[in-house]
Motif scaffolding. Structure first.
Motif, PDB file in Angstrom:
ATOM      1  N   GLU A   1       0.847  -1.191   0.000  1.00 26.41           N
ATOM      2  CA  GLU A   1       0.000   0.000   0.000  1.00 26.41           C
ATOM      3  C   GLU A   1       0.882   1.240   0.000  1.00 26.41           C
ATOM      4  OE1 GLU A   1      -2.418   0.916   3.364  1.00 26.41           O
ATOM      5  OE2 GLU A   1      -1.028   0.030   4.801  1.00 26.41           O
ATOM      6  N   PRO A   2       0.357   2.380  -0.424  1.00 24.49           N
ATOM      7  CA  PRO A   2       1.157   3.606  -0.464  1.00 24.49           C
ATOM      8  C   PRO A   2       1.592   4.026   0.934  1.00 24.49           C
ATOM      9  CG  PRO A   2      -0.873   3.836  -1.732  1.00 24.49           C
ATOM     10  CD  PRO A   2      -1.007   2.575  -0.937  1.00 24.49           C
ATOM     11  N   ALA A   3       2.789   4.592   1.013  1.00 25.86           N
ATOM     12  CA  ALA A   3       3.276   5.086   2.306  1.00 25.86           C
ATOM     13  C   ALA A   3       2.363   6.176   2.855  1.00 25.86           C
ATOM     14  CB  ALA A   3       4.698   5.611   2.151  1.00 25.86           C
ATOM     15  N   SER A   4       1.717   6.918   1.964  1.00 21.80           N
ATOM     16  CA  SER A   4       0.819   7.993   2.402  1.00 21.80           C
ATOM     17  C   SER A   4      -0.378   7.437   3.168  1.00 21.80           C
ATOM     18  CB  SER A   4       0.332   8.806   1.203  1.00 21.80           C
ATOM     19  OG  SER A   4      -0.315   7.969   0.258  1.00 21.80           O
ATOM     20  N   ALA A   5      -0.836   6.235   2.798  1.00 22.10           N
ATOM     21  CA  ALA A   5      -1.965   5.621   3.509  1.00 22.10           C
ATOM     22  C   ALA A   5      -1.558   5.212   4.922  1.00 22.10           C
ATOM     23  CB  ALA A   5      -2.470   4.409   2.733  1.00 22.10           C
TER      24      ALA A   5
END
Length: 268
Positions: A206-210
């Motif tokens: 998953e994206p690091a931003s999530a």
């Protein structure tokens, strides 16, 4: 906890989950001080955070050394004027069979993932107590909850920081300092670049931003823990407790392909 105006030190803050967490916190009005080993990368990260309107500063420091931890804390205290939140995010991994893993890499994983966060937390406690509403955030790993073949030392140190956080939370209960533990699943960060394990092996990135957004929400709600990976991960954790032999059998079938996929996974 209201993060606006909070003074936050983030180790491993120049890339990946650390940088995205700094970005999310700065976007909510926090002051962030990031630490990383490479000065040029730290400077670029600070410039990006400021360019987006955030209050940010940083320094290059190796927190596995006493000098690096002192540099990080002194820099943060000086620029922030105190400390409300310490985020122990710096980490490193070396996958592969235990008997093929160099002793130096094993020691480095212990130093960066376990010993350094413990010593940094100890050193920062006077600042966090003085804040009156302090917090320590330790970034562990989903592998701390379900051990995965070829990540034996990494699983050990991440489980160690998990239980360190749990014990410290209880030790500090009622004293104005809370402890939150984060369990990311596979995340799309530079640390994962050399891993070739994909969704077929259970590594859905998953994206690091999530992950960063989940960390911010955990801080805001004073959560005890944040576990990423959704219902699939929660089901695996439950099965690991109720029927670990079934997971052993599942991993047995995956071992040859998993061993090949992670043999070069190294980020230390």
């Amino acid at each position: 906890m209201e993060v606006q105006g909070k003074r936050i030190l983030i180790t491993g803050g120049s890339s990946g989950i650390g940088l995205e967490t700094a970005r999310a916190l700065a976007g909510k009005g926090a002051k962030v001080f990031i630490v990383g080993r490479r000065g040029k990368v730290v400077a670029q990260a600070v410039a990006a955070l400021r360019g987006a309107g955030g209050q940010a500063e940083g320094t290059d420091a190796d927190v596995t050394t006493p000098e690096g931890r002192t540099r990080a804390l002194v820099g943060a205290r000086t620029w922030l004027g105190g400390l409300d939140i310490l985020i122990n995010n710096a980490g490193g991994v070396r996958a592969g069979r235990l008997e093929d893993t160099p002793e130096a890499d094993i020691r480095q994983m212990v130093e960066v993932n376990l010993l350094s966060p413990i010593l940094l937390a100890r050193a920062a406690l006077p600042d966090l107590r003085a804040a009156g509403d302090g917090m320590i955030v330790n970034v562990a790993s989903g592998i701390a909850l379900v051990g995965v073949p070829f990540y034996t030392t990494y699983a050990a140190v991440k489980a160690g920081i998990s239980h360190f956080g749990e014990a410290l939370r209880r030790e500090l209960k009622g004293e104005g300092v809370h402890v939150l533990t984060i369990y990311p699943a596979a995340t799309d960060t530079p640390m994962m670049t050399s891993s070739h394990a994909g969704p077929d092996l259970g590594f859905v990135r998953e994206p690091a931003s999530a992950v960063a957004q989940a960390i911010v929400e955990g801080i805001e709600t004073a959560a005890f823990q944040v576990i990423r990976g959704g219902e699939t991960r929660l089901a695996m954790i439950a099965q690991n407790r109720s029927d670990p032999a079934a997971l052993d059998a599942r991993f047995l079938g995956l071992k040859p392909k998993l061993a090949e996929a992670v043999k070069d996974h190294s980020a230390l």
